[in-house]
Design a protein around this motif. Structure first.
Motif, mmCIF file in Angstrom:
data_model
loop_
_atom_site.group_PDB
_atom_site.id
_atom_site.type_symbol
_atom_site.label_atom_id
_atom_site.label_comp_id
_atom_site.label_asym_id
_atom_site.label_seq_id
_atom_site.Cartn_x
_atom_site.Cartn_y
_atom_site.Cartn_z
ATOM 1 N N ASN A 320 18.409 1.727 9.878
ATOM 2 C CA ASN A 320 17.664 1.842 11.149
ATOM 3 C C ASN A 320 16.475 2.799 11.082
ATOM 4 O O ASN A 320 16.034 3.328 12.106
ATOM 5 N N GLU A 321 15.942 3.027 9.887
ATOM 6 C CA GLU A 321 14.739 3.867 9.716
ATOM 7 C C GLU A 321 13.522 2.935 9.728
ATOM 8 O O GLU A 321 12.864 2.718 8.705
ATOM 9 N N PHE A 322 13.233 2.365 10.917
ATOM 10 C CA PHE A 322 12.238 1.293 10.999
ATOM 11 C C PHE A 322 10.820 1.765 10.691
ATOM 12 O O PHE A 322 10.050 1.050 10.045
ATOM 13 N N GLU A 323 10.461 2.961 11.157
ATOM 14 C CA GLU A 323 9.091 3.466 10.913
ATOM 15 C C GLU A 323 8.815 3.614 9.416
ATOM 16 O O GLU A 323 7.752 3.234 8.923
ATOM 17 N N THR A 324 9.816 4.177 8.698
ATOM 18 C CA THR A 324 9.660 4.349 7.236
ATOM 19 C C THR A 324 9.539 2.982 6.561
ATOM 20 O O THR A 324 8.714 2.795 5.657
ATOM 21 N N ALA A 325 10.361 2.026 7.015
ATOM 22 C CA ALA A 325 10.331 0.669 6.442
ATOM 23 C C ALA A 325 8.962 0.032 6.656
ATOM 24 O O ALA A 325 8.372 -0.536 5.724
ATOM 25 N N ILE A 326 8.421 0.144 7.886
ATOM 26 C CA ILE A 326 7.110 -0.458 8.201
ATOM 27 C C ILE A 326 6.015 0.190 7.357
ATOM 28 O O ILE A 326 5.150 -0.490 6.794
ATOM 29 N N SER A 327 6.070 1.517 7.259
ATOM 30 C CA SER A 327 5.058 2.255 6.493
ATOM 31 C C SER A 327 5.048 1.811 5.021
ATOM 32 O O SER A 327 3.983 1.593 4.422
ATOM 33 N N LEU A 328 6.237 1.648 4.430
ATOM 34 C CA LEU A 328 6.341 1.201 3.032
ATOM 35 C C LEU A 328 5.834 -0.224 2.866
ATOM 36 O O LEU A 328 5.177 -0.558 1.873
ATOM 37 N N LEU A 329 6.149 -1.076 3.836
ATOM 38 C CA LEU A 329 5.708 -2.475 3.766
ATOM 39 C C LEU A 329 4.188 -2.575 3.883
ATOM 40 O O LEU A 329 3.562 -3.408 3.228
ATOM 41 N N LYS A 330 3.586 -1.719 4.701
ATOM 42 C CA LYS A 330 2.118 -1.729 4.826
ATOM 43 C C LYS A 330 1.480 -1.304 3.504
ATOM 44 O O LYS A 330 0.452 -1.849 3.091
ATOM 45 N N ARG A 331 2.108 -0.342 2.842
ATOM 46 C CA ARG A 331 1.626 0.102 1.531
ATOM 47 C C ARG A 331 1.731 -1.045 0.511
ATOM 48 O O ARG A 331 0.829 -1.275 -0.300
ATOM 49 N N THR A 332 2.861 -1.765 0.591
ATOM 50 C CA THR A 332 3.085 -2.920 -0.294
ATOM 51 C C THR A 332 2.030 -3.992 -0.057
ATOM 52 O O THR A 332 1.472 -4.555 -0.998
ATOM 53 N N LEU A 333 1.763 -4.263 1.221
ATOM 54 C CA LEU A 333 0.790 -5.294 1.595
ATOM 55 C C LEU A 333 -0.593 -4.970 1.038
ATOM 56 O O LEU A 333 -1.277 -5.855 0.505
ATOM 57 N N ALA A 334 -0.987 -3.695 1.125
ATOM 58 C CA ALA A 334 -2.296 -3.275 0.594
ATOM 59 C C ALA A 334 -2.379 -3.548 -0.911
ATOM 60 O O ALA A 334 -3.435 -3.934 -1.428
ATOM 61 N N MET A 335 -1.254 -3.393 -1.637
ATOM 62 C CA MET A 335 -1.231 -3.676 -3.083
ATOM 63 C C MET A 335 -1.319 -5.176 -3.347
ATOM 64 O O MET A 335 -2.059 -5.629 -4.210
ATOM 65 N N LEU A 336 -0.548 -5.946 -2.584
ATOM 66 C CA LEU A 336 -0.476 -7.399 -2.822
ATOM 67 C C LEU A 336 -1.769 -8.117 -2.479
ATOM 68 O O LEU A 336 -2.100 -9.136 -3.073
ATOM 69 N N GLU A 337 -2.525 -7.584 -1.494
ATOM 70 C CA GLU A 337 -3.784 -8.229 -1.088
ATOM 71 C C GLU A 337 -4.794 -8.277 -2.235
ATOM 72 O O GLU A 337 -5.695 -9.104 -2.230
ATOM 73 N N LYS A 338 -4.618 -7.399 -3.220
ATOM 74 C CA LYS A 338 -5.536 -7.387 -4.376
ATOM 75 C C LYS A 338 -5.081 -8.358 -5.469
ATOM 76 O O LYS A 338 -5.760 -8.530 -6.469
ATOM 77 N N LEU A 339 -3.893 -8.958 -5.296
ATOM 78 C CA LEU A 339 -3.326 -9.825 -6.342
ATOM 79 C C LEU A 339 -3.242 -11.256 -5.828
ATOM 80 O O LEU A 339 -2.331 -11.611 -5.085
ATOM 81 N N LEU A 340 -4.201 -12.077 -6.242
ATOM 82 C CA LEU A 340 -4.316 -13.447 -5.732
ATOM 83 C C LEU A 340 -3.031 -14.257 -5.947
ATOM 84 O O LEU A 340 -2.604 -15.019 -5.085
ATOM 85 N N GLN A 341 -2.375 -14.055 -7.123
ATOM 86 C CA GLN A 341 -1.200 -14.877 -7.447
ATOM 87 C C GLN A 341 0.027 -14.517 -6.609
ATOM 88 O O GLN A 341 1.033 -15.207 -6.633
ATOM 89 N N GLU A 342 -0.062 -13.396 -5.848
ATOM 90 C CA GLU A 342 1.090 -12.945 -5.052
ATOM 91 C C GLU A 342 0.948 -13.294 -3.573
ATOM 92 O O GLU A 342 1.511 -12.623 -2.712
ATOM 93 N N GLN A 343 0.186 -14.352 -3.300
ATOM 94 C CA GLN A 343 -0.059 -14.739 -1.910
ATOM 95 C C GLN A 343 1.242 -15.015 -1.157
ATOM 96 O O GLN A 343 1.375 -14.684 0.018
ATOM 97 N N HIS A 344 2.238 -15.617 -1.856
ATOM 98 C CA HIS A 344 3.515 -15.919 -1.193
ATOM 99 C C HIS A 344 4.229 -14.628 -0.796
ATOM 100 O O HIS A 344 4.810 -14.532 0.283
ATOM 101 N N SER A 345 4.170 -13.604 -1.682
ATOM 102 C CA SER A 345 4.797 -12.312 -1.366
ATOM 103 C C SER A 345 4.050 -11.626 -0.231
ATOM 104 O O SER A 345 4.662 -11.012 0.648
#
Length: 448
Positions: A320-345
């Protein structure tokens, strides 16, 4: 007459040189120049020929190496059409067409995977396998490798049920040709373990993992053995054997480098076991250690680190640590946006952020993430994939929450159509989408 003969000879020589360079992985710019020269010399009229198809395939391959994916797709699709015409007209032997067709289909799969269109890539990989089944001995090692490649591709898009028969065929061939103690058999068993885990047949997964570990140990493949042991711990966790999993991981952690991804993975699995035992403070401590390691690996292994962050965020969500989870996912998203082959992720992470924002009452913030996720996943898996249906369902819920019942009804209607096709009209989720649609129509009546 003589100059046209010379030009054709030049085209043939350019094609041979280009194909050799492409095979040896040499300078793709030079390969492209030879391919271009070959295509100009050979493609003189509208008549399809095998040489033109080969030149087009080479153009596709060179452009792929240069990451010019749209150009690559254009040439490969044209090569495909040329080969289809040759086969239709019977102007060329099928035995001559097949190897070129296989090269074109394989390259199409590579390009589509590189731009995140994995579901479409599976169609091309399936065609590659069909060609190999027609041309190779039924128990050849090469056919075994082709079965495993297709099983891996299905596993990558979580089609575990479809992956299973191909993985079993690969294992059967490799056992017969190479014996039970070959590295290929160990790799097949490791993949089979992943497939069984995906199918939630955890005991079978653990059995395959143990057999794989024995072979890896015999061959002294320590890095692969570490990963297999971490997999085993995760299977033990899935079976509720938390203490066994922790003991397995304690043995593994001592053999990992302090700054390695393997060490981070050990602590993520340890955190999962402790979380299941409701030892939340210890679990969080393990996740912090894992994040400390991964932070330094972001530039080196972005895909692996992004996957690890996704796993960590799910564990914070469980606690139930939702804020931490969201923050980590936003960080992940910023990484994946630079990787064309990871569009599904990228689509999956965006959907997860949207869902968590919805859950924590940040409805207006959730909508752009859910809309982006729907677009990404449609491009990767097609518009009728059940995952896309769930996102539209969440979008409908968001609009309903914002007192926009008309928009909600549109979203629920799309969700219902997708669920009916992908899961069947009697599936619980399809019925829920139908009920949500009724709810939205009811709300429209109230606001009308």
């Amino acid at each position: 007459m003589e100059s046209s003969f010379d030009e054709k000879e030049l085209g043939l020589a350019s094609l041979k040189l280009g194909l050799k360079m492409d095979q040896e992985g040499e300078d793709p710019e030079k390969t492209l120049a030879f391919a271009n020269r070959a295509l100009k010399a050979l493609d003189k009229n509208d008549k399809p020929s095998l040489l033109v198809a080969m030149a087009l395939q080479l153009m596709g391959s060179a452009n792929y190496s240069l990451k010019r994916f749209n150009d690559s797709l254009g040439y490969l699709n044209r090569a495909n059409r040329v080969l289809a015409r040759l086969e239709e007209e019977g102007s060329c032997s099928v035995d001559d067409i097949r190897p070129v067709l296989h090269a074109v289909q394989l390259e199409l799969a590579n390009v589509k995977t590189a731009v995140g269109r994995r579901e479409e890539a599976l169609v091309n990989l399936t065609k590659c396998l069909e060609i190999k089944e027609m041309t190779l001995e039924k128990d050849s090692k090469e056919l075994g490798a082709a079965y495993r490649d297709l099983a891996e591709a299905h596993t990558a898009v979580l089609n575990f049920k479809e992956a299973l028969p191909f993985c079993l065929k690969a294992l059967e061939i490799h056992k017969k040709q190479l014996g039970h103690n070959s590295v290929e058999v160990a790799h097949d068993r490791r993949l089979l373990g992943v497939v069984y885990t995906g199918l939630e047949e955890h005991q079978k997964a653990l059995e395959q993992n143990e057999l794989s570990q024995k072979v890896l140990k015999n061959w002294g493949l320590s890095s692969e053995l570490l990963r297999a042991e971490i997999d085993a711990a995760n299977m033990q966790i899935a079976l509720g054997k938390f203490d066994e999993a922790i003991n397995t991981l304690k043995g593994v952690v001592q053999r990992t480098d302090k700054e390695s991804e393997n060490r981070a993975l050990v602590f993520i699995s340890m955190a999962k076991a402790l979380c299941n035992q409701e030892k939340f403070a210890d679990s969080k401590r393990c996740l912090e250690i894992a994040c400390g390691v991964l932070d330094k690996r972001e530039m080196v292994s972005p895909v692996e680190v992004a996957e690890a962050y996704m796993e960590i965020s799910m564990q914070y969500e469980t606690m139930n640590e939702f804020e931490t989870a969201i923050s980590l996912l936003k960080r992940t998203l910023a990484m994946l946006e630079k990787l064309l082959q990871e569009q599904h992720s990228e689509g999956s992470v965006s959907a997860r952020i949207g869902w968590l924002l919805l859950l924590t009452g940040k409805v207006a913030q959730a909508i752009p993430y859910l809309e982006s996720a729907a677009e990404r996943l449609k491009e990767s898996f097609g518009s009728k994939h059940f995952g896309v249906g769930y996102i539209y369902n969440n979008l409908g819920a968001a609009y309903l929450e914002l007192d926009r019942p008309q928009s909600a009804a549109q979203m629920f209607a799309v969700a219902k159509d997708i669920m009916d096709v992908s899961l069947g009209p009697h599936h619980a989720d399809s019925i829920e989408a139908c009920q949500n649609l009724s709810k939205a129509y009811g709300a429209m009546g109230r606001y009308g």
